[in-house]
Design an enzyme around this catalytic site. Structure first.
Site, mmCIF file in Angstrom:
data_model
loop_
_atom_site.group_PDB
_atom_site.id
_atom_site.type_symbol
_atom_site.label_atom_id
_atom_site.label_comp_id
_atom_site.label_asym_id
_atom_site.label_seq_id
_atom_site.Cartn_x
_atom_site.Cartn_y
_atom_site.Cartn_z
ATOM 1 N N GLY A 1 -5.568 -3.160 -10.061
ATOM 2 C CA GLY A 1 -5.588 -1.993 -10.602
ATOM 3 C C GLY A 1 -4.514 -0.605 -10.150
ATOM 4 O O GLY A 1 -4.457 -0.737 -9.468
ATOM 5 N N SER A 2 -3.242 -0.026 -10.950
ATOM 6 C CA SER A 2 -2.452 1.017 -10.939
ATOM 7 C C SER A 2 -3.358 2.712 -11.007
ATOM 8 O O SER A 2 -4.979 1.805 -11.283
ATOM 9 C CB SER A 2 -1.671 1.090 -11.729
ATOM 10 O OG SER A 2 -0.522 0.316 -11.717
ATOM 11 N N GLY A 3 -3.393 3.667 -10.415
ATOM 12 C CA GLY A 3 -4.266 4.238 -10.438
ATOM 13 C C GLY A 3 -4.238 5.210 -9.347
ATOM 14 O O GLY A 3 -5.381 6.369 -8.963
ATOM 15 N N HIS A 4 -4.425 3.974 -7.982
ATOM 16 C CA HIS A 4 -4.876 4.997 -6.824
ATOM 17 C C HIS A 4 -3.511 4.746 -5.535
ATOM 18 O O HIS A 4 -3.255 4.545 -4.520
ATOM 19 C CB HIS A 4 -5.711 3.615 -6.334
ATOM 20 C CG HIS A 4 -6.701 3.206 -7.129
ATOM 21 N ND1 HIS A 4 -7.556 3.622 -7.518
ATOM 22 C CD2 HIS A 4 -6.418 1.510 -8.035
ATOM 23 C CE1 HIS A 4 -8.629 3.197 -8.881
ATOM 24 N NE2 HIS A 4 -8.149 2.223 -8.174
ATOM 25 N N LYS B 1 -9.872 -6.252 -2.585
ATOM 26 C CA LYS B 1 -10.311 -5.264 -3.101
ATOM 27 C C LYS B 1 -11.942 -5.862 -4.068
ATOM 28 O O LYS B 1 -11.129 -6.907 -4.807
ATOM 29 C CB LYS B 1 -10.099 -3.947 -3.730
ATOM 30 C CG LYS B 1 -8.645 -3.610 -2.473
ATOM 31 C CD LYS B 1 -9.140 -1.582 -3.358
ATOM 32 C CE LYS B 1 -8.306 -1.157 -4.787
ATOM 33 N NZ LYS B 1 -7.219 -1.882 -5.020
ATOM 34 N N ASP C 1 -10.111 -8.861 -9.710
ATOM 35 C CA ASP C 1 -9.092 -8.911 -8.387
ATOM 36 C C ASP C 1 -9.752 -10.226 -8.021
ATOM 37 O O ASP C 1 -8.747 -10.846 -7.544
ATOM 38 C CB ASP C 1 -9.510 -8.189 -7.172
ATOM 39 C CG ASP C 1 -8.419 -6.465 -8.564
ATOM 40 O OD1 ASP C 1 -7.539 -6.541 -8.965
ATOM 41 O OD2 ASP C 1 -8.878 -5.268 -7.849
ATOM 42 N N HIS D 1 -12.769 4.702 -9.659
ATOM 43 C CA HIS D 1 -12.455 4.255 -10.854
ATOM 44 C C HIS D 1 -12.993 4.709 -11.253
ATOM 45 O O HIS D 1 -13.118 5.218 -12.938
ATOM 46 C CB HIS D 1 -12.623 2.739 -11.481
ATOM 47 C CG HIS D 1 -12.552 1.877 -10.502
ATOM 48 N ND1 HIS D 1 -12.911 1.427 -10.100
ATOM 49 C CD2 HIS D 1 -10.458 1.393 -11.024
ATOM 50 C CE1 HIS D 1 -11.582 0.245 -9.012
ATOM 51 N NE2 HIS D 1 -10.300 0.183 -9.793
#
Lengths: 333, 333
Positions: free
Chosen positions: A54-57, A105, A110, A219
């Site tokens: 996921g994006s945001g990291h 991860k 994922d 998250h």
């Protein structure tokens, strides 16, 4: 919560376009479905390394594309796994004939999507080996995971495996380095304030002025417990002690200490955390051998930090020190 | 506002101790009064470069100590100039016999204290030349300044002058590079949310949910005006247009585009900003030649960004590309 976004549904598209423009020449963007890869990929004969999630990291994972680290990164929507298709595309695009390592991860989405992608890529004749990063000692199972979560230690795994691939190790050897890195790495985090996913528009959780979330996930998912806000040194002790207890490294071990910011915490505070964490390592007879401080595996604008400790040996020390040239991590080429 | 601090009066001391531990071997800390310097300073025959100013802007300045950039940095209390004493100490400690350049951001306190320090150092036989960085086009005078403020463009000046010193330019030539860098650089910023100075405990200003501060200073001091919150692309236009108008670069000019985060803004949002800023450069016939994106000149955990544009020529392009090895900026050695 104000954000520098246009259409919340376009944040990943616009982020990766900006990233590709800023690092033009080093990184190539494929849109629809999105993946990013080294401009010089595939490198013939070199094991390729693909990660994603996921994006945001940010800067994880795309910020670690380059010489000595990742060959490609596959960003999903914010906090959401990418589908198999772009993972397959990335895997095919960077395979230089020596096979591809997937660094995943440990989140259910994922794991499933990378598994499917690996099968599809193998059906096309590409050898793929996957490793699961599960460095977070905070909780055994969680909202999005069976087993431990993969958090900031992923950077260490990507650096060490990337260096092994760059020096010419074959696929089994690179995977072995990654597995040894995972086995020697533990992390835990803490949040002072939550983050807000752009399309949600509301904070993912709330915290009182006098409390912090110990063992927070990247998250914003719950950790171990809410504890009272306290001076930095007390919070550092509460984060690092479970990490060191679980790592159970013999006195005299050489370690890498990585203090990671969650995105909204000033660098100065991360150095205050580092200072106390380094003292605690010393008190426990561990040798501070290598250091990393910064916002490397973030949760949008969450305030807080995580501490990652990796036990190093001669080989992993050399791999850590090996040249790396990526947007987010570079040294010594 | 929760912070990772212990005693608010000790934040600078504890930050620099953490910094010195994390970068041991590369950087040396002198305490009481505080300055940080290259571990290999003085470098005989090389012009030395010293900068400094209030803390709270990390990684500026100490994060830019190292090969190809600063020889020493003098951090004052948060948002407060250091006194002359540590500036004199730093100047003496790094002088390698070729003189010392002081790079000073244009704030009244910094200007006075660096001036006094330069006089004291010269009285001890060290040749000192000072340059004033005043890249902020937002306001002509401000709360802390007569004339324009020095903001994120300081990084560009430190990089270009540092590279000139590293290649062996003499003091006048290094100062000339710094002055040309200042003359070719303009910046402006915008805040979505304020920051809180640790010993104050309250935000330095307040903003409604529907407004942003255009032209914000790096201490949270007022800018041009409060404008309505808007999509990122609209905000970028409002920040970059005054920068480009003031810079007044001929079409076809090659430029460095530096999108800087104020500390609490996620990297992903900075790339969204970069994307639109790069489009606008292109629309105006400017060539995006070099890029920098990240939290380099911050205001604690303030949310927002600034845009810096520098016109490059062949010499400054080579100086930008020259190897640099510091905690916060490194490439290509």
């Amino acid at each position: 919560m104000k954000k520098l976004v246009n259409d919340p549904r376009e944040v990943v598209t616009e982020t990766v376009r900006g990233f590709a423009l800023a690092h033009a020449g080093a990184v190539v963007l494929q849109e629809d479905p999105v993946h990013l890869r080294r401009a010089d990929a595939p490198v013939a004969g070199k094991v390729a390394i693909v990660s994603g999630g996921g994006s945001g990291h940010e800067p994880l994972h795309a910020g670690f594309i380059g010489y000595g680290m990742l060959d490609a990164a596959v960003p999903g929507p914010v906090f959401t796994s990418p589908t198999p298709d772009p993972i397959v595309d990335a895997t095919k695009a960077v395979d230089g004939g020596a096979g591809v390592l997937h660094i995943v991860k440990n989140y259910t989405g994922d794991v499933l999507n990378f598994e499917t992608a690996a099968e599809l890529a193998e059906a096309e004749g590409i050898r793929v080996v996957s490793v699961l990063v599960d460095d977070d000692v905070a909780v055994q199972d969680s909202l999005y995971t069976a087993g431990r979560r993969g958090v900031a230690g992923t950077v260490v795994v990507e650096k060490l495996a990337g260096a092994a691939a760059q020096r010419g190790d074959d696929l089994d050897a690179v995977a072995d380095v990654a597995r040894r890195a995972i086995a020697s790495t533990r992390s835990m985090g803490l949040a002072l304030a939550p983050c807000t996913v752009p399309h949600a528009g509301e904070p993912s959780f709330t915290l009182g002025d006098d409390e912090v979330e110990l063992g927070i996930g990247i998250h914003g998912e719950p950790g171990r417990e809410r504890i009272p806000m306290a001076p930095a040194d007390v919070l550092v002790e509460q984060v690092i002690e479970p990490v060191l207890a679980d790592l159970d490294a013999p006195r005299g071990s050489r370690v890498l200490l990585f203090v990671n910011g969650m995105g909204g915490t000033p660098l100065s505070e991360l150095y205050i955390v580092f200072r106390r964490a380094a003292e605690i390592l010393s008190d426990q007879g561990l040798e501070l051998s290598r250091s990393l401080v910064g916002n490397h595996v973030t949760s949008l604008e969450m305030q807080g930090f995580s501490i990652t400790v990796t036990v190093l040996d001669d080989d992993t020390t050399a791999l850590w020190d090996a040249p790396v040239e990526t947007p987010a991590l570079r040294w010594g080429r």
